[in-house]
Design an enzyme around this catalytic site. Structure first.
Site, PDB file in Angstrom:
ATOM      1  N   THR A  33       0.694  -1.132   0.093  1.00 38.27           N
ATOM      2  CA  THR A  33       0.003  -0.124   0.179  1.00 38.27           C
ATOM      3  C   THR A  33       0.860   1.289  -0.116  1.00 38.27           C
ATOM      4  O   THR A  33       0.387   2.272  -0.494  1.00 38.27           O
ATOM      5  CB  THR A  33      -0.911  -0.071   1.280  1.00 38.27           C
ATOM      6  OG1 THR A  33      -0.074  -0.205   2.366  1.00 38.27           O
ATOM      7  CG2 THR A  33      -2.094  -0.956   1.015  1.00 38.27           C
ATOM      8  N   TYR A 105      10.395 -12.843   6.952  1.00 31.28           N
ATOM      9  CA  TYR A 105       9.704 -11.589   7.863  1.00 31.28           C
ATOM     10  C   TYR A 105       9.732 -11.570   9.128  1.00 31.28           C
ATOM     11  O   TYR A 105       9.754 -12.704   9.427  1.00 31.28           O
ATOM     12  CB  TYR A 105       8.117 -11.753   7.276  1.00 31.28           C
ATOM     13  CG  TYR A 105       7.914 -11.387   5.746  1.00 31.28           C
ATOM     14  CD1 TYR A 105       7.630 -10.387   5.353  1.00 31.28           C
ATOM     15  CD2 TYR A 105       7.788 -12.601   4.954  1.00 31.28           C
ATOM     16  CE1 TYR A 105       7.413  -9.898   3.863  1.00 31.28           C
ATOM     17  CE2 TYR A 105       7.414 -12.453   3.628  1.00 31.28           C
ATOM     18  CZ  TYR A 105       7.370 -11.151   3.068  1.00 31.28           C
ATOM     19  OH  TYR A 105       7.129 -10.728   1.953  1.00 31.28           O
ATOM     20  N   TYR A 171      -2.694 -11.403  -1.799  1.00 33.90           N
ATOM     21  CA  TYR A 171      -2.998 -12.172  -0.759  1.00 33.90           C
ATOM     22  C   TYR A 171      -1.664 -13.028  -0.431  1.00 33.90           C
ATOM     23  O   TYR A 171      -0.880 -13.497  -1.560  1.00 33.90           O
ATOM     24  CB  TYR A 171      -4.002 -13.320  -1.396  1.00 33.90           C
ATOM     25  CG  TYR A 171      -4.209 -14.782  -0.535  1.00 33.90           C
ATOM     26  CD1 TYR A 171      -4.687 -14.536   0.688  1.00 33.90           C
ATOM     27  CD2 TYR A 171      -4.121 -16.096  -1.084  1.00 33.90           C
ATOM     28  CE1 TYR A 171      -4.980 -15.462   1.666  1.00 33.90           C
ATOM     29  CE2 TYR A 171      -4.401 -17.041  -0.312  1.00 33.90           C
ATOM     30  CZ  TYR A 171      -4.765 -16.704   1.230  1.00 33.90           C
ATOM     31  OH  TYR A 171      -4.869 -17.960   1.904  1.00 33.90           O
ATOM     32  N   ARG A 172      -1.149 -12.988   0.985  1.00 33.73           N
ATOM     33  CA  ARG A 172      -0.110 -13.622   1.293  1.00 33.73           C
ATOM     34  C   ARG A 172      -0.307 -14.841   2.247  1.00 33.73           C
ATOM     35  O   ARG A 172      -0.698 -14.261   3.432  1.00 33.73           O
ATOM     36  CB  ARG A 172       0.917 -12.744   1.884  1.00 33.73           C
ATOM     37  CG  ARG A 172       1.138 -11.559   1.276  1.00 33.73           C
ATOM     38  CD  ARG A 172       2.174 -12.165  -0.212  1.00 33.73           C
ATOM     39  NE  ARG A 172       2.382 -11.082  -0.863  1.00 33.73           N
ATOM     40  CZ  ARG A 172       1.903 -10.654  -1.921  1.00 33.73           C
ATOM     41  NH1 ARG A 172       0.761 -11.277  -2.367  1.00 33.73           N
ATOM     42  NH2 ARG A 172       2.264  -9.643  -2.822  1.00 33.73           N
ATOM     43  N   ARG A 232      -3.005  -8.817 -15.308  1.00 30.40           N
ATOM     44  CA  ARG A 232      -2.773 -10.130 -15.700  1.00 30.40           C
ATOM     45  C   ARG A 232      -1.316 -10.212 -16.064  1.00 30.40           C
ATOM     46  O   ARG A 232      -0.820 -10.773 -17.269  1.00 30.40           O
ATOM     47  CB  ARG A 232      -3.685 -10.569 -16.704  1.00 30.40           C
ATOM     48  CG  ARG A 232      -4.939 -10.663 -16.368  1.00 30.40           C
ATOM     49  CD  ARG A 232      -5.822 -11.456 -17.105  1.00 30.40           C
ATOM     50  NE  ARG A 232      -6.015 -10.875 -18.482  1.00 30.40           N
ATOM     51  CZ  ARG A 232      -6.349 -11.500 -19.708  1.00 30.40           C
ATOM     52  NH1 ARG A 232      -6.547 -12.981 -19.507  1.00 30.40           N
ATOM     53  NH2 ARG A 232      -6.288 -11.084 -20.818  1.00 30.40           N
ATOM     54  N   GLY A 233      -0.331  -9.420 -15.389  1.00 31.59           N
ATOM     55  CA  GLY A 233       1.084  -9.723 -15.975  1.00 31.59           C
ATOM     56  C   GLY A 233       1.134  -9.101 -17.218  1.00 31.59           C
ATOM     57  O   GLY A 233       0.898  -8.089 -17.496  1.00 31.59           O
ATOM     58  N   ALA A 264       4.918  -4.203  -9.209  1.00 35.45           N
ATOM     59  CA  ALA A 264       4.360  -4.126 -10.493  1.00 35.45           C
ATOM     60  C   ALA A 264       3.019  -3.716 -10.251  1.00 35.45           C
ATOM     61  O   ALA A 264       2.264  -2.716 -10.842  1.00 35.45           O
ATOM     62  CB  ALA A 264       4.568  -5.281 -11.368  1.00 35.45           C
ATOM     63  N   ASP A 266       1.583  -2.895  -7.525  1.00 37.96           N
ATOM     64  CA  ASP A 266       1.372  -1.506  -6.698  1.00 37.96           C
ATOM     65  C   ASP A 266       1.372  -0.678  -7.466  1.00 37.96           C
ATOM     66  O   ASP A 266       0.356   0.649  -7.322  1.00 37.96           O
ATOM     67  CB  ASP A 266       2.110  -1.642  -5.482  1.00 37.96           C
ATOM     68  CG  ASP A 266       2.567  -3.007  -4.681  1.00 37.96           C
ATOM     69  OD1 ASP A 266       1.534  -3.659  -4.868  1.00 37.96           O
ATOM     70  OD2 ASP A 266       3.685  -3.204  -4.427  1.00 37.96           O
TER      71      ASP A 266
HETATM   72  P1  ADP Z   1       1.142  -8.255  -9.299  1.00 35.41           P
HETATM   73  O1  ADP Z   1       2.371  -7.757  -9.233  1.00 35.41           O
HETATM   74  O2  ADP Z   1       0.121  -7.765  -8.419  1.00 35.41           O
HETATM   75  O3  ADP Z   1       1.483  -9.682  -9.248  1.00 35.41           O
HETATM   76  P2  ADP Z   1       0.796  -8.468 -12.204  1.00 35.41           P
HETATM   77  O4  ADP Z   1       2.170  -9.500 -12.355  1.00 35.41           O
HETATM   78  O5  ADP Z   1      -0.645  -8.888 -12.880  1.00 35.41           O
HETATM   79  O6  ADP Z   1       0.547  -8.062 -10.941  1.00 35.41           O
HETATM   80  O7  ADP Z   1       1.322  -7.227 -12.857  1.00 35.41           O
HETATM   81  C1  ADP Z   1       0.673  -5.783 -12.722  1.00 35.41           C
HETATM   82  C2  ADP Z   1       0.963  -4.912 -14.091  1.00 35.41           C
HETATM   83  O8  ADP Z   1       2.313  -4.983 -14.289  1.00 35.41           O
HETATM   84  C3  ADP Z   1       0.457  -5.918 -15.050  1.00 35.41           C
HETATM   85  O9  ADP Z   1      -1.126  -5.318 -15.144  1.00 35.41           O
HETATM   86  C4  ADP Z   1       1.178  -5.072 -16.057  1.00 35.41           C
HETATM   87  O10 ADP Z   1       0.521  -3.805 -16.445  1.00 35.41           O
HETATM   88  C5  ADP Z   1       2.573  -4.726 -15.600  1.00 35.41           C
HETATM   89  N1  ADP Z   1       3.414  -6.164 -16.131  1.00 35.41           N
HETATM   90  C6  ADP Z   1       3.535  -6.986 -15.261  1.00 35.41           C
HETATM   91  N2  ADP Z   1       4.498  -8.031 -16.100  1.00 35.41           N
HETATM   92  C7  ADP Z   1       4.629  -7.366 -17.252  1.00 35.41           C
HETATM   93  C8  ADP Z   1       5.184  -7.801 -18.297  1.00 35.41           C
HETATM   94  N3  ADP Z   1       6.064  -8.873 -18.409  1.00 35.41           N
HETATM   95  N4  ADP Z   1       5.372  -7.113 -19.355  1.00 35.41           N
HETATM   96  C9  ADP Z   1       4.583  -5.896 -19.322  1.00 35.41           C
HETATM   97  N5  ADP Z   1       3.941  -5.366 -18.233  1.00 35.41           N
HETATM   98  C10 ADP Z   1       3.921  -6.250 -17.244  1.00 35.41           C
END
Ligand code: ADP
Length: 315
Positions: A33, A105, A171-172, A232-233, A264, A266
């Site tokens: 946060t 931790y 979620y941890r 979704r990454g 990412a 956050d």
């Molecule tokens: P968290 O960090 O919560 O696990 P994600 O892995 O979904 O969340 O990543 C959060 C955001 O970071 C994604 O929505 C995307 O905008 C960016 N991101 C993460 N990995 C990549 C990647 N390999 N390439 C481009 N953008 C990414």
């Protein structure tokens, strides 16, 4: 934006030690946060978004230094409770030769757990001066049951008078001593108590024991909040707004070399909120979140140097 918009983010920030066990360790601080608060403050200040961080720290020098650093970021620390004799939590990140990271931790007795202890609470007293509140699954997990109950009571009161509540599902499992089933009850309450939620699918899959990603998307879009954002990454971000037929899908930015994905999600949240709170639509907001996250993952650590922030933000 003419009208100022005030948001408080509730959670825990810990001291971070990164490096080799019993070797050289670099000191920093971090927390989901707090990371979001930093990006929201950086990206929203010019638009009149005022960001406050709500947590409890000690009265020690480390706590002093954290407060000073947050103020340097333009974060209002008026909701930070200070309690003599308590210390911030601490974690270490060890990075092995292959780049694999291991986290340990020390947070069982960290100061943040006691934010709602005592008859009055800074956040409760500040509700009339706030437009929005943000918390995460980690904010919830670190609080004792009595603190969580106080939080939900506060949220009910806040929403009844028009306050907006945002929840990130981070979620941890190791923070939930009573297991997934107990955690699910608290998450169900959180989802039922917010106007917008941000979902990392993996986290919800684990928590709700969902077999695959497709089912996890269906589950996320069946959740009660008016607005559901799915991160979704590298895959496209998805947003569902109640009452709108179309699901908004926004591609992530192409990143040639991912250096470190810490922060990412956050930073995405900070970017999404900075746009959304100044009236941008979900598509522009998701693109803004993707943009800042794509920059963050090309730098080590959760918080990038100010010089690396994008100059033109809305994309
Ligand atoms: P968290 O960090 O919560 O696990 P994600 O892995 O979904 O969340 O990543 C959060 C955001 O970071 C994604 O929505 C995307 O905008 C960016 N991101 C993460 N990995 C990549 C990647 N390999 N390439 C481009 N953008 C990414």
């Amino acid at each position: 934006m003419e009208k100022k918009c005030r948001i408080a983010l509730l959670g825990e920030c810990m001291i971070e030690l990164r490096g080799q066990m019993f070797g050289v360790m670099h000191q920093n601080f971090g927390g989901d946060t707090l990371n979001t608060a930093v990006y929201l403050a950086r990206l929203g200040a010019d638009a009149g978004i005022e960001v406050a961080y709500a947590t409890q720290l000690g009265t020690d020098a480390y706590s002093d230094a954290m407060v000073a650093a947050w103020q340097q970021e333009g974060i209002d620390t008026g909701l930070v409770k200070r309690e003599a004799g308590r210390m911030p939590g601490l974690y270490t990140i060890q990075v092995d030769e292959t780049g694999e990271r291991t986290f340990y931790y020390w947070r069982d007795s960290s100061a943040a757990k006691g934010y709602f202890e005592g008859p009055s609470c800074l956040l409760e007293d500040a509700l009339d001066n706030l437009d929005a509140l943000y918390f995460s699954g980690i904010s919830l997990a670190v609080l004792p049951v009595s603190g969580r109950e106080r939080l939900f009571k506060l949220i009910d009161k806040f929403r009844a008078k028009g306050g907006q509540v945002f929840f990130d599902n981070n979620y941890r499992p190791r923070l939930w001593a009573n297991g997934h089933a107990d955690a699910r009850l608290w998450y169900d309450r959180a989802f039922a108590s917010c106007d917008m939620c941000m979902i990392t699918l993996d986290d919800n899959q684990l928590l709700y024991d969902i077999p695959d990603e497709e089912a996890a998307v269906r589950h996320a879009f069946s959740l009660p909040p008016r607005e559901v954002v799915i991160k979704r990454g590298a895959a496209p971000t998805m947003v569902r707004v109640a009452g709108q037929d179309e699901i908004v899908t926004v591609p992530a930015f192409k990143v040639a070399k991912v250096v470190d994905t810490t922060g990412a999600g956050d930073s995405f949240a900070g970017g999404y909120l900075a746009a959304r709170m100044q009236g941008m639509n979900p598509e522009v907001s998701a693109r803004s979140g993707n943009k800042i996250a794509s920059i963050v993952i090309q730098h080590p650590g959760a918080i990038i140097p100010k010089e690396a922030m994008p100059v033109f933000f809305f994309v």
